[in-house]
Design a protein around this motif. Structure first.
Motif: not given
Length: 266
Positions: A149-160
């Motif tokens: 869950a953390f990795n997916n949320l971090a990936s979204m943040a970094e894409l943004a």
């Protein structure tokens, strides 16, 4: 034929008739049950096929996304992406989704963070928001773990961030076991160490947001009671906020959005 014999014959005929009726009713019930089961299986099959063909549910907002015009120069567009906690926010019974604000709701019921990540480009980046509010993770804990869950949320943040979108990372909400089912039995929402996983993920998100310069939106602290559970009056099922819950969350979200805008300048 005397009267007694006639009564016996009549009783036998009535018995046979009742047996026949009972058999017909039983067969009808069996057919109805079978038809119901077949219908349910067809629905499950259709749902499974839909999931296989469109696991992230890209079609859910595809048409709505095409209808959205580019933001005006003076518009501070904000997209909220998440699961049912975000999706439900648009309901009238919950007060509606930020009336008079150029905010876009892109929540989908039941989604895990992997599905959110898979549709992030279409449902967030392509809409050209100034800010994105990301809330997810509670559904991951049913079968997944905190790390995923953390990795997916971090990936979204970094894409943004890579697309110059300001990031607000929201904490996962607490849950509770206070609600009851229709049969009066407790509605247990704390299975599989869910509260501990929520706290662990929120701590990681808070630290990550601080290190990356993102804004952390702390819903958890405002909604939790002294037992570590979601306050009883803020939810009807122990997971999803009710109108009172969203009334607590809305100003917190506004404050986080303002904080993100101030941190980078509008």
């Amino acid at each position: 034929m005397n009267k007694a014999v006639k009564l016996v014959i009549l009783a036998l005929l009535l018995s046979v008739l009742l047996i026949a009726i009972s058999f017909q009713v039983g067969m009808q019930l069996e057919r109805t049950r079978s038809a119901g089961e077949i219908s349910a299986l067809r629905e499950r099959l259709a749902k499974a096929e839909s999931t296989l063909l469109d696991w992230p549910q890209l079609r859910r907002y595809a048409e709505a996304n095409r209808a959205i015009q580019p933001p005006q120069p003076s518009e501070t567009r904000v997209v909220f992406i998440g699961d049912s906690i975000t999706s439900n926010w648009s309901g009238r019974e919950f007060g509606g989704f930020f009336p008079q604000k150029p905010y876009i709701n892109r929540g989908i019921d039941g989604q895990i963070t992997g599905q959110m990540l898979a549709r992030f480009r279409q449902d967030v980046i392509a809409l050209n928001p100034r800010v994105v509010v990301i809330l997810g993770g509670t559904n991951d804990f049913q079968e997944g773990d905190v790390e995923t869950a953390f990795n997916n949320l971090a990936s979204m943040a970094e894409l943004a961030e890579a697309h110059h979108i300001l990031v607000v990372l929201a904490s996962v909400l607490p849950v509770n076991d206070y609600s009851r089912r229709a049969d009066g039995q407790p509605l247990i929402q704390t299975r599989q160490e869910r509260p501990a996983k929520i706290i662990e993920l929120n701590n990681r998100l808070r630290n990550y947001a601080s290190a990356q310069g993102f804004t952390y939106l702390d819903y958890y602290s405002a909604l939790v009671d002294d037992k570590g559970m979601l306050k009883a009056d803020l939810s009807s099922d122990g997971v999803h906020p009710n109108a009172q819950g969203y009334a607590v969350m809305a100003p917190l979200a506004e404050q986080a959005i303002d904080s993100a805008l101030r941190s980078k300048g509008k």
